[in-house]
Design an enzyme around this catalytic site. Structure first.
Site, PDB file in Angstrom:
ATOM      1  CB  SER A 142    -101.313  26.035  93.004  1.00 38.07           C
ATOM      2  OG  SER A 142    -102.291  26.913  92.463  1.00 38.07           O
ATOM      3  CE1 TYR A 155    -103.396  26.667  97.945  1.00 36.65           C
ATOM      4  CE2 TYR A 155    -103.323  28.137  96.045  1.00 36.65           C
ATOM      5  CZ  TYR A 155    -103.474  26.871  96.580  1.00 36.65           C
ATOM      6  OH  TYR A 155    -103.710  25.811  95.752  1.00 36.65           O
TER       7      TYR A 155
END
Length: 255
Positions: A142, A155
């Site tokens: 990501s 995350y």
């Protein structure tokens, strides 16, 4: 310049898609099936996968945090397909966390799924492709891994680790004839991003993300990042010194 061999046609390609039950994975599964690939779908829910497959794909349920179930899925796919040409490791989860909300148990669970789970899958696939001297291995990370962002406390750390992991996989596997891809999406509308309580710039639909991923693999890219109108800004942002980076991030996120 392409770092990986180009892929001209998905027809007949034997693809293992890990993390296929929703969001980007679900959209990618539909697109791969539509383009004629032989697809094996993996996630924890057999029922969800069977609805998605609709008789056009093989269902191989597994939990990426359970190495035994993942190995069983790997073996069964090889047995039925006679091999694997492309693997896309897309399994992951997300939970917004601020520093004062950090919980060690929840953090460990997220790390197990996002990072250890990807490594569990790669530990099956990297030696397999290296021994064959061919294959394509894609890892979904990501843009949250580019630099620290509020609410991405755990995350983002897992995605930063996956970026480094994919880079090193490329260094090791490319000389052996194995293509490696790093997938860095921006904000994509999925059940996971629905958890965010802030405005997500350049938000795209999962179908667009799936098209970008397949196009990147076809083109032989190493890093497949999208949407570029957003990801290029983040790349420049992360070149700033910290004295400029930190206040700018606070200002643009409002967090």
């Amino acid at each position: 310049m392409s770092l990986n061999p180009r892929l001209a046609d998905w027809r007949g390609q034997r693809v293992w898609l890990i993390g296929a039950s929703s969001g980007i994975g679900e959209a990618a599964a539909k697109l791969l099936m539509a383009r004629g690939a032989r697809v094996a779908l993996t996630s924890r829910s057999r029922e969800t996968l069977e609805k998605l497959a609709d008789g056009n794909a093989r269902v191989a349920p597994a939990d990426v945090t359970d190495r035994a179930s993942l190995a069983a899925a790997f073996d069964s796919i090889q047995a039925e397909f006679g091999g694997i040409d492309v693997a896309i490791i897309n399994a992951g989860t997300h939970q917004p966390v601020r520093a004062w909300e950090l919980d060690a148990v929840a953090a460990e669970q997220l790390v197990q799924v996002n990072l250890v789970g990807a490594m569990n899958a790669a530990a099956l696939l990297a030696p397999y492709f290296a021994l064959r001297g061919s294959g394509r291995l894609a890892i979904t990370a990501s843009v949250a891994g580019y630099g620290g962002l509020p609410s991405g406390l755990v995350y983002g750390a897992t995605k930063a680790a996956l970026i480094n992991f994919a880079e090193t996989l490329y260094l090791d596997l490319a000389p052996k004839g194995v293509a490696v891809y790093l997938i860095n999406p921006g904000f994509v509308k999925t059940p996971l991003t629905d958890l965010n309580d802030f405005k997500m710039p350049a938000l795209i639909e999962a179908g667009e993300a799936a098209r970008e991923i397949l196009a990147g693999i076809e083109a032989g890219a190493f890093e497949i990042h999208f949407p570029k109108r957003f990801t290029r800004v983040l790349k420049v942002l992360n070149l700033l010194p910290y004295r400029a980076y930190f206040p700018f991030v606070h200002r643009i996120t409002g967090l």
